[in-house]
Structure formats: structure tokens, C-alpha cells
Design a protein around this motif. Structure first.
Motif, PDB file in Angstrom:
ATOM      1  N   GLY A  64       0.803  -1.214   0.000  1.00 52.51           N
ATOM      2  CA  GLY A  64       0.000   0.000   0.000  1.00 52.51           C
ATOM      3  C   GLY A  64       0.835   1.263   0.000  1.00 52.51           C
ATOM      4  N   GLY A  65       0.468   2.207  -0.868  1.00 54.65           N
ATOM      5  CA  GLY A  65       1.099   3.513  -0.872  1.00 54.65           C
ATOM      6  C   GLY A  65       2.273   3.683  -1.815  1.00 54.65           C
ATOM      7  N   ILE A  66       2.734   2.636  -2.434  1.00 56.73           N
ATOM      8  CA  ILE A  66       3.875   2.756  -3.337  1.00 56.73           C
ATOM      9  C   ILE A  66       3.381   3.113  -4.736  1.00 56.73           C
ATOM     10  N   THR A  67       4.072   4.026  -5.393  1.00 53.44           N
ATOM     11  CA  THR A  67       3.693   4.398  -6.754  1.00 53.44           C
ATOM     12  C   THR A  67       4.322   3.416  -7.745  1.00 53.44           C
ATOM     13  N   GLN A  68       3.781   3.386  -8.936  1.00 54.19           N
ATOM     14  CA  GLN A  68       4.314   2.518  -9.980  1.00 54.19           C
ATOM     15  C   GLN A  68       5.772   2.867 -10.276  1.00 54.19           C
ATOM     16  N   HIS A  69       6.051   4.162 -10.360  1.00 52.83           N
ATOM     17  CA  HIS A  69       7.418   4.607 -10.647  1.00 52.83           C
ATOM     18  C   HIS A  69       8.386   4.160  -9.554  1.00 52.83           C
ATOM     19  N   MET A  70       7.994   4.330  -8.299  1.00 47.67           N
ATOM     20  CA  MET A  70       8.877   3.962  -7.183  1.00 47.67           C
ATOM     21  C   MET A  70       9.086   2.454  -7.132  1.00 47.67           C
ATOM     22  N   LEU A  71       8.026   1.677  -7.371  1.00 45.75           N
ATOM     23  CA  LEU A  71       8.164   0.227  -7.375  1.00 45.75           C
ATOM     24  C   LEU A  71       9.126  -0.209  -8.481  1.00 45.75           C
ATOM     25  N   THR A  72       8.991   0.372  -9.660  1.00 45.45           N
ATOM     26  CA  THR A  72       9.884   0.056 -10.772  1.00 45.45           C
ATOM     27  C   THR A  72      11.329   0.392 -10.417  1.00 45.45           C
ATOM     28  N   THR A  73      11.545   1.552  -9.837  1.00 41.83           N
ATOM     29  CA  THR A  73      12.890   1.984  -9.453  1.00 41.83           C
ATOM     30  C   THR A  73      13.496   1.038  -8.416  1.00 41.83           C
ATOM     31  N   GLN A  74      12.717   0.718  -7.387  1.00 40.51           N
ATOM     32  CA  GLN A  74      13.222  -0.146  -6.324  1.00 40.51           C
ATOM     33  C   GLN A  74      13.493  -1.565  -6.843  1.00 40.51           C
ATOM     34  N   LEU A  75      12.627  -2.072  -7.717  1.00 43.83           N
ATOM     35  CA  LEU A  75      12.839  -3.401  -8.294  1.00 43.83           C
ATOM     36  C   LEU A  75      14.105  -3.436  -9.147  1.00 43.83           C
ATOM     37  N   ARG A  76      14.350  -2.377  -9.904  1.00 42.29           N
ATOM     38  CA  ARG A  76      15.574  -2.318 -10.710  1.00 42.29           C
ATOM     39  C   ARG A  76      16.815  -2.334  -9.829  1.00 42.29           C
ATOM     40  N   GLU A  77      16.768  -1.592  -8.716  1.00 43.79           N
ATOM     41  CA  GLU A  77      17.910  -1.580  -7.801  1.00 43.79           C
ATOM     42  C   GLU A  77      18.101  -2.947  -7.157  1.00 43.79           C
ATOM     43  N   LEU A  78      17.000  -3.596  -6.774  1.00 41.07           N
ATOM     44  CA  LEU A  78      17.096  -4.929  -6.183  1.00 41.07           C
ATOM     45  C   LEU A  78      17.628  -5.944  -7.194  1.00 41.07           C
ATOM     46  N   GLN A  79      17.248  -5.785  -8.461  1.00 39.25           N
ATOM     47  CA  GLN A  79      17.794  -6.633  -9.526  1.00 39.25           C
ATOM     48  C   GLN A  79      19.297  -6.403  -9.668  1.00 39.25           C
ATOM     49  N   ARG A  80      19.686  -5.143  -9.722  1.00 40.35           N
ATOM     50  CA  ARG A  80      21.096  -4.786  -9.873  1.00 40.35           C
ATOM     51  C   ARG A  80      21.940  -5.373  -8.741  1.00 40.35           C
ATOM     52  N   ASP A  81      21.371  -5.408  -7.528  1.00 41.58           N
ATOM     53  CA  ASP A  81      22.088  -5.923  -6.367  1.00 41.58           C
ATOM     54  C   ASP A  81      21.965  -7.442  -6.221  1.00 41.58           C
ATOM     55  N   GLY A  82      21.303  -8.091  -7.176  1.00 41.73           N
ATOM     56  CA  GLY A  82      21.230  -9.551  -7.178  1.00 41.73           C
ATOM     57  C   GLY A  82      20.252 -10.148  -6.199  1.00 41.73           C
ATOM     58  N   LEU A  83      19.246  -9.373  -5.782  1.00 38.66           N
ATOM     59  CA  LEU A  83      18.278  -9.871  -4.806  1.00 38.66           C
ATOM     60  C   LEU A  83      16.946 -10.272  -5.436  1.00 38.66           C
ATOM     61  N   VAL A  84      16.642  -9.749  -6.607  1.00 38.06           N
ATOM     62  CA  VAL A  84      15.372 -10.021  -7.279  1.00 38.06           C
ATOM     63  C   VAL A  84      15.662 -10.372  -8.733  1.00 38.06           C
ATOM     64  N   SER A  85      14.915 -11.343  -9.253  1.00 42.22           N
ATOM     65  CA  SER A  85      15.017 -11.656 -10.678  1.00 42.22           C
ATOM     66  C   SER A  85      13.696 -11.297 -11.352  1.00 42.22           C
ATOM     67  N   ARG A  86      13.787 -10.953 -12.613  1.00 46.90           N
ATOM     68  CA  ARG A  86      12.646 -10.495 -13.409  1.00 46.90           C
ATOM     69  C   ARG A  86      12.423 -11.499 -14.527  1.00 46.90           C
ATOM     70  N   THR A  87      11.164 -11.941 -14.695  1.00 47.54           N
ATOM     71  CA  THR A  87      10.816 -12.899 -15.736  1.00 47.54           C
ATOM     72  C   THR A  87       9.689 -12.331 -16.578  1.00 47.54           C
ATOM     73  N   VAL A  88       9.882 -12.328 -17.889  1.00 49.89           N
ATOM     74  CA  VAL A  88       8.828 -11.905 -18.807  1.00 49.89           C
ATOM     75  C   VAL A  88       7.990 -13.140 -19.110  1.00 49.89           C
ATOM     76  N   LEU A  89       6.705 -13.067 -18.810  1.00 50.93           N
ATOM     77  CA  LEU A  89       5.808 -14.199 -19.023  1.00 50.93           C
ATOM     78  C   LEU A  89       5.292 -14.179 -20.461  1.00 50.93           C
TER      79      LEU A  89
END
Length: 132
Positions: A64-89
């Protein structure tokens, strides 16, 4: 994990000639970890992904409360740091799912400890008078 930071002797008085500063290498490792996890939303995102892969829209709704832009930014940083992976379905419309990497699952014991700490001390912390 076995390391010394000079924190083990917090209950003893420091002698005049002692150097109570932590080992610079340990401090650098700690700063790197804090940087990877720091921010208003990163821990919430990681916690939301603890039960498996989640599509972007569902992830946004679960925090709750997170914007689309902020979620995208945070996910990219987490990906860069090797904590989250992204899969295109393979679907139309295009959907993206995010999930934790093995490195992020290594944080599970720390998350359990944070949750335990919150349950033990959270009520006292919330009941304390707020300073202006």
C-alpha cells in the motif's frame, strides 16, 4: 558467521589507549548490505516476494502507498544488487513477474529475527511518547 567488531565488549569500559572503532573491512561489508537493503520500500518488496514469484500489478497492490514509478525503481535496484530476478511471461498482454534470488532467500533468517524483534518490542516502541 564469525567476526569481531568491538561490539562484543559494549558492557566494559573502554581503556584510554584502546581503539574501539570497528574493522574497516567489516564496516565496508555492512555498509554494502545496508545500501542494498536501504530505502523506504525495499524490505517490504522483499518480504512480499518471500512466498514466490509475483506479477508486477499484484506486487504493487500488496504494498500500500507505493507508486508505480517507485516500485519500478526499487525493483531495478534490487535486480542490480542480485536480490530479485525479473521474468517476462509469455502472454498477451505482456506480463512481468518478480521473484527472489537465492541470495535474497538467504535473508529469511534475518527477516524472522526482525519480525520476532518487532513482536517483542513493537508495542513498547509504539506506545512511547513521540518527541517533537
Amino acid at each position: 558467521m564469525d567476526f569481531e567488531t568491538s561490539m562484543e565488549n559494549l558492557t566494559t569500559a573502554c581503556e584510554e589507549d584502546c581503539d574501539c572503532s570497528p574493522d574497516p573491512a567489516v564496516l565496508a561489508d555492512f555498509k554494502q548490505a545496508i545500501h542494498a537493503l536501504g530505502g523506504k520500500w525495499k524490505l517490504e518488496i522483499l518480504f512480499a516476494l518471500m512466498n514466490g514469484a509475483v506479477r508486477f500489478g499484484a506486487l504493487r497492490r500488496s504494498i500500500g502507498g507505493i507508486t508505480q514509478h517507485m516500485l519500478t525503481t526499487q525493483l531495478r535496484e534490487l535486480q542490480r544488487d542480485g536480490l530479485v530476478s525479473r521474468t517476462v511471461l509469455a502472454s498477451r498482454p505482456l506480463q512481468i513477474a518478480y521473484e527472489l534470488t537465492d541470495a535474497a532467500y538467504g535473508l529469511l533468517p534475518a527477516f524472522k529475527e526482525i519480525l520476532s524483534w518487532s513482536r517483542l518490542y513493537g508495542d513498547a516502541r509504539l506506545a512511547a511518547p513521540q518527541e517533537a
